[in-house]
Design a protein around this motif. Sequence first.
Motif, short mmCIF file in Angstrom:
data_model
loop_
_atom_site.label_atom_id
_atom_site.label_comp_id
_atom_site.label_asym_id
_atom_site.label_seq_id
_atom_site.Cartn_x
_atom_site.Cartn_y
_atom_site.Cartn_z
N PHE A 80 0.87 -1.17 0.00
CA PHE A 80 0.00 0.00 0.00
C PHE A 80 0.91 1.22 0.00
CE2 PHE A 80 -1.99 -3.57 2.06
CZ PHE A 80 -3.21 -3.66 1.39
N THR A 81 0.74 2.09 -0.99
CA THR A 81 1.74 3.13 -1.23
C THR A 81 1.14 4.53 -1.32
OG1 THR A 81 1.59 2.93 -3.64
CG2 THR A 81 3.15 1.47 -2.50
N ASP A 82 2.03 5.50 -1.21
CA ASP A 82 1.71 6.91 -1.43
C ASP A 82 3.01 7.60 -1.80
OD1 ASP A 82 0.27 9.23 -1.66
OD2 ASP A 82 0.01 9.56 0.49
N LYS A 83 2.93 8.86 -2.16
CA LYS A 83 4.14 9.62 -2.48
C LYS A 83 5.02 9.73 -1.24
CE LYS A 83 2.12 12.49 -6.14
NZ LYS A 83 1.82 13.89 -6.56
N ALA A 84 6.31 9.57 -1.43
CA ALA A 84 7.25 9.71 -0.32
C ALA A 84 7.37 11.19 0.06
CB ALA A 84 8.62 9.17 -0.71
N PRO A 85 7.25 11.51 1.36
CA PRO A 85 7.37 12.91 1.79
C PRO A 85 8.83 13.34 1.88
CG PRO A 85 6.94 11.49 3.67
CD PRO A 85 6.90 10.60 2.45
N ILE A 86 9.05 14.63 1.99
CA ILE A 86 10.39 15.16 2.20
C ILE A 86 10.61 15.33 3.70
CG2 ILE A 86 11.89 17.18 1.87
CD1 ILE A 86 10.68 17.52 -0.89
N ALA A 199 20.11 15.12 7.75
CA ALA A 199 19.38 14.07 8.45
C ALA A 199 18.21 14.71 9.18
CB ALA A 199 20.28 13.34 9.44
N GLY A 200 17.17 13.92 9.42
CA GLY A 200 16.01 14.50 10.07
C GLY A 200 14.94 13.49 10.39
N ILE A 201 13.71 13.97 10.41
CA ILE A 201 12.55 13.16 10.76
C ILE A 201 11.55 13.20 9.60
CG2 ILE A 201 10.63 12.85 12.37
CD1 ILE A 201 13.37 12.41 13.64
N VAL A 202 10.98 12.06 9.29
CA VAL A 202 9.95 12.01 8.26
C VAL A 202 8.66 11.46 8.87
CG1 VAL A 202 10.58 9.68 7.44
CG2 VAL A 202 9.40 11.27 5.90
N THR A 203 7.56 12.11 8.56
CA THR A 203 6.24 11.66 9.02
C THR A 203 5.57 10.93 7.87
OG1 THR A 203 6.05 13.59 10.48
CG2 THR A 203 4.02 12.38 9.98
N LEU A 204 5.22 9.68 8.08
CA LEU A 204 4.64 8.88 7.01
C LEU A 204 3.21 9.33 6.71
CD1 LEU A 204 5.91 5.31 7.96
CD2 LEU A 204 6.99 7.04 6.51
N PRO A 205 2.82 9.33 5.44
CA PRO A 205 1.45 9.73 5.08
C PRO A 205 0.44 8.68 5.55
CG PRO A 205 2.61 8.85 3.17
CD PRO A 205 3.63 8.95 4.27
N PHE A 209 -1.96 3.46 5.15
CA PHE A 209 -2.56 2.79 6.30
C PHE A 209 -4.08 2.71 6.15
CE2 PHE A 209 1.39 4.79 7.61
CZ PHE A 209 2.07 3.72 8.15
N LYS A 210 -4.66 3.79 5.64
CA LYS A 210 -6.11 3.81 5.41
C LYS A 210 -6.50 2.78 4.36
CE LYS A 210 -9.89 6.92 4.08
NZ LYS A 210 -10.24 8.32 3.70
N GLU A 211 -5.75 2.74 3.26
CA GLU A 211 -6.06 1.78 2.20
C GLU A 211 -5.84 0.35 2.67
OE1 GLU A 211 -3.82 2.90 -1.24
OE2 GLU A 211 -5.18 4.55 -1.75
N ALA A 212 -4.84 0.15 3.52
CA ALA A 212 -4.59 -1.19 4.06
C ALA A 212 -5.75 -1.66 4.92
CB ALA A 212 -3.29 -1.19 4.87
N LEU A 213 -6.28 -0.76 5.75
CA LEU A 213 -7.40 -1.15 6.61
C LEU A 213 -8.65 -1.43 5.78
CD1 LEU A 213 -8.19 -1.64 9.52
CD2 LEU A 213 -8.89 0.75 9.68
#
Length: 222
Positions: A80-86, A199-205, A209-213
């Motif tokens: 289950f995918t989405d665009k990768a965030p920056i 280096a940093g932190i990425v918050t996953l879209p 997860f919604k499509e997986a559920l």
Amino acid sequence: MLFLKEIMPYIFSYLDRKQANELFSFISSNNHFFLNLVMAASKCMADQAHNIEYSTIVTAIARNGTEVGIRISGLGDQWFTDKAPIPEGLYFPGYSSKDANPDIGDSTITETVGLGGAAMAASPSIVKFVGGTIKDIQEMTNRFRRITITQNKYYIIPFAEFEGTPTGIDIRKIMQSGLTPKANTGIAHKTPGIGQIGAGIVTLPIKPFKEALMSYARTYKI
């Protein structure tokens, strides 16, 4: 360094001194060398939790610089995918977010087993590398506690009264809370060949997860 301490007797036993010294220098000068082994070990652990009927646990998270994808234990080989965030973070001198590529790498497999972002509170010094404050990394680990099913009995956090790291990301809890995993990550330049620029932190879209559920509900007719 603990890993290096364990393997050095074998290295000096099987290699000549010149080779052993070169290997020691290479490993000791790279603070991220052990990440390669951690990712492989995390993948082995996560795979043991995969393909369990009815399970809603996330067993893989990966990013390729274009997309981010997840797999769920009870849904077989579906991605289950989405665009990768920056990512947001600290950049090396001369670079900024304008130079950054969308998130890329395999290290998010560690978040599925209670390491990486889930264990951020165990490493206060990492804020000097990824940015933020001590409070930020404590909140990051606490965020994982709201979207996971248990504590890891092997990975403990002394600063949190020796509680285990939050482990077992559950898509149901993500959708209930509206919170997605955050991961610590390197930041790559968008131009091939330049390499890491921060280096940093990425918050996953939330979309994967919604499509997986939703797929889970269709699969198990819930």
